[in-house]
Design an enzyme around this catalytic site. Structure first.
Site, short mmCIF file in Angstrom:
data_model
loop_
_atom_site.label_atom_id
_atom_site.label_comp_id
_atom_site.label_asym_id
_atom_site.label_seq_id
_atom_site.Cartn_x
_atom_site.Cartn_y
_atom_site.Cartn_z
N ASP A 188 0.83 -1.22 0.00
CA ASP A 188 0.00 0.00 0.00
C ASP A 188 0.86 1.26 0.00
OD1 ASP A 188 -2.63 -0.78 -0.22
OD2 ASP A 188 -2.81 -1.27 1.90
N ILE A 201 -8.76 -10.17 15.58
CA ILE A 201 -8.17 -10.19 16.93
C ILE A 201 -6.92 -9.32 17.00
CG2 ILE A 201 -6.96 -11.67 18.61
CD1 ILE A 201 -8.89 -13.89 17.86
N GLU A 202 -6.02 -9.48 16.00
CA GLU A 202 -4.74 -8.75 16.08
C GLU A 202 -4.92 -7.24 15.96
OE1 GLU A 202 -5.40 -11.10 13.87
OE2 GLU A 202 -3.71 -12.45 13.54
N LYS A 207 -30.76 4.27 4.12
CA LYS A 207 -30.83 3.16 5.07
C LYS A 207 -29.55 3.09 5.90
CE LYS A 207 -32.18 -1.67 4.99
NZ LYS A 207 -32.45 -2.80 4.11
N CYS A 223 16.67 -6.98 -10.57
CA CYS A 223 17.28 -7.64 -9.42
C CYS A 223 17.56 -9.11 -9.72
CB CYS A 223 16.44 -7.42 -8.17
SG CYS A 223 17.43 -7.59 -6.68
N HIS A 269 15.75 -1.98 -8.00
CA HIS A 269 14.32 -2.11 -8.34
C HIS A 269 13.77 -0.78 -8.86
CE1 HIS A 269 13.55 -6.14 -6.67
NE2 HIS A 269 14.53 -5.82 -5.82
N GLU A 305 11.22 -0.19 -10.45
CA GLU A 305 9.76 -0.11 -10.44
C GLU A 305 9.24 0.74 -9.28
OE1 GLU A 305 11.57 -2.84 -9.96
OE2 GLU A 305 10.70 -4.24 -8.50
N1 GLN Z 1 17.60 -13.44 -4.39
C1 GLN Z 1 18.42 -12.41 -4.97
C2 GLN Z 1 19.30 -11.74 -3.92
O1 GLN Z 1 19.04 -11.85 -2.74
C3 GLN Z 1 17.57 -11.37 -5.68
C4 GLN Z 1 16.74 -10.53 -4.77
C5 GLN Z 1 15.62 -9.76 -5.45
O2 GLN Z 1 15.27 -10.05 -6.59
N2 GLN Z 1 15.06 -8.78 -4.76
O3 GLN Z 1 20.26 -11.10 -4.25
#
Ligand code: GLN
Length: 544
Positions: A71, A149-150, A224, A381, A507, A509
């Site tokens: 999120d 509950i949590e 309602k 990655c 990453h 993204e």
């Molecule tokens: N498993 C791989 C690492 O730990 C790639 C990790 C991932 O794609 N975030 O380096």
């Protein structure tokens, strides 16, 4: 002093509470009110970093290296701010902080209880975010549904906040679902009444109820709910299911939610301006030619596992005035079938992040297919590590190159543990996490995409390219287009004899936004859109 909006969920989970919260933040921001957002997760893990993506969905990484709930990705993409670790609080964090304090002797002589010790720790986190962000409005989403509950200590903490900071500074919004009964063709309000009752039982009377539904909500239904839940009719906000999540702020605004919040909290607000969002939604709803992209992953059974990747692809496609036709391919299927047939209609291949050996050979197969058939490839990655493994197998003429994550005794460990990971024993929160700088190589695809020489992107990995193999792979056509500024870590690699095969150890993204796609995704789609799919005909000029 900041004001607080607390958002709870009723009836069932997965009704889009996160998107609703992101949208509330958006409509307030559009009135030039500064906002920050926090997600409270009731589970006992300290963070979602140790939960399987197939169970929990994507782990979103913040710039400062926190592993958080997906999120937060929606909050960042909607309100276009970079959040920090303070924006995700779990029961695991709260209990571990309270117990650490108890062991240290902070409460000597006292009995430690959920009320007040746990609730005080929770409220401390609200204030920490308020202090750090300096936002006028703090919006806090309580994960799960009322009655779990949590989740109870969180609900008790938000109840106490009304007295702590004053009634005029707190607003409670409840998001529910109105199920539809096909036999009688009607929407049912009873589950909403029950979840509001449950809230009232613990002392929270919602100020606003947002009703999710797959069907239009009549005035009668609103009346309602208003009557039974003791909420004024104008504060019952219908939110029907929409084609694109980016439409939600527009719908909530149209239903008057922005003005309602401004009035109820006596906020100083400017005229709202959602023109950018209107334009975005207009473009998204206009039919566009699709680009076929294969996403070859190991958690594809839960689409949420790749939430940010999917959004980044959409942002990039929109930039090129295209749509994305995402082909979800389970990498294990590629192993089992022993055939590349499913990849033949792909104009581009993405191999996203992941952990563990399952499905790796299928990903290697996809990388080989991309290299041999000159199909654009974006490795994220793990996707980069897979590209390196595949290229090393080709370049060194052996099947044995591998990552030590998957084969500890390979004679060709082309991917190996980062040096500072060698002695790490604990799994939680110990990877290389968050923003790190990357120096780009002039003239490379990566440098062309970013248009600058130094970039910062978010990381989450333990393994890296093994420098012992740098020259061998370089000789065969691998280019190291991004390095850590000290030159020690390979952050980006690409191939010379290929239209666009680019992979990154980070990453990208996570930094993509609607209207501002991440440059690597943008250029990947830019090349992929011109690849001719198998079976497709090139368009011929109509006149001879
Ligand atoms: N498993 C791989 C690492 O730990 C790639 C990790 C991932 O794609 N975030 O380096």
């Amino acid at each position: 002093m900041p004001k607080y909006i607390f958002v709870t969920g009723g009836v069932v989970s997965s009704v889009g509470k996160g998107i609703t919260v992101a949208s509330i933040a958006t409509i307030l921001k559009s009135r030039q009110i500064s906002v920050s957002v926090q997600k409270l997760d009731p589970y006992l893990n300290v963070d979602p970093g140790t939960i399987s993506p197939a169970q929990h969905g994507e782990v979103f990484v913040t710039q400062d290296g926190a592993e958080t709930d997906l999120d937060l990705g929606n909050y960042e993409r909607f309100i276009d701010i970079n959040l920090t670790a303070e924006s995700n609080v779990t029961s695991g964090q709260i209990y571990s902080a309270v117990i650490t304090k108890e062991r240290r002797g902070d409460f000597l002589g006292g009995t430690i209880q959920v009320v007040p010790h746990v609730t005080t720790e929770i409220k401390e986190r609200f204030r920490k975010l308020a202090q750090k962000s300096q936002a006028e409005m703090i919006i806090i989403e309580v994960g799960g549904t009322v009655g779990d509950i949590e989740g109870q200590p969180f609900l008790e903490a938000i109840r106490q906040m009304r007295n702590d900071v004053g009634r005029d500074n707190v607003l409670y919004i409840h998001v529910t679902l109105l199920p539809y009964l096909t036999s009688t063709q009607e929407l049912k309000t009873k589950p909403t009444q029950h979840s509001v009752n449950e809230l009232r039982r613990i002392g929270i009377q919602p100020d606003i109820i947002i009703c999710r539904s797959d069907y239009p909500i009549s005035e009668g239904i609103r009346d309602k709910i208003s009557l039974f839940c003791d909420v004024s009719q104008e504060a019952i906000i219908p939110l029907p299911t929409v084609d694109t999540i980016y439409e939600v702020p527009l719908i909530l605004e149209e239903e008057g939610l922005g003005q309602l919040i401004v009035d109820k909290l006596s906020l100083k607000a400017h005229q709202t301006d959602l023109s950018q969002w209107q334009e975005l939604v207009r473009c998204l709803k206009t039919p566009r030619e699709p680009v076929n992209i294969a996403l070859v992953g190991k958690y594809v059974e839960l689409k949420d596992a790749y939430f940010s990747v999917r959004e980044a692809l959409r942002h990039a496609a929109l930039y090129h005035d295209r749509d994305i036709n995402l082909l979800w391919i389970h990498s294990e299927d590629l192993e089992r079938d022993g055939s590349d047939a499913v990849l033949r209609s792909a104009q581009g291949i993405v191999v996203p992040g992941g952990f563990g050996i399952r499905g790796i050979e299928g990903m290697v197969r996809a990388a080989a297919y991309a290299r041999n058939n000159e199909i654009p490839y974006l490795g994220l990655c793990l996707g980069m590590q897979v590209m390196v493994i595949e290229f090393a197998r080709y370049a060194l003429g052996s099947n044995e190159p591998n990552s030590t994550e998957f084969d500890a005794s390979t004679p060709y460990p082309v991917i190996d543990l980062l040096p500072d990971q060698k002695d790490v024993k604990n799994k939680g929160g110990t990877m290389r996490l968050g923003n790190y700088p990357c120096q780009l190589l002039d003239g490379s695809h990566a440098a062309k995409a970013y248009g600058q020489s130094l970039v910062y992107e978010r990381h989450r990995h333990r393994f890296e390219f093994n420098n012992k193999f740098r020259s061998q792979l370089q000789e065969k056509g691998m280019v190291y287009s991004g390095l850590s500024p000290d030159g020690k870590l390979i952050e980006l690699c690409e191939l010379v004899n290929h239209p666009w095969m680019v992979s990154c150890q980070f990453h990208p993204e996570f930094s993509s936004r609607p209207g501002r796609p991440n440059p690597l995704f943008r250029d990947f789609i830019g090349v992929a859109k011109d690849i001719l799919r198998e079976g497709a005909q090139p368009s011929l000029p109509l006149t001879p």
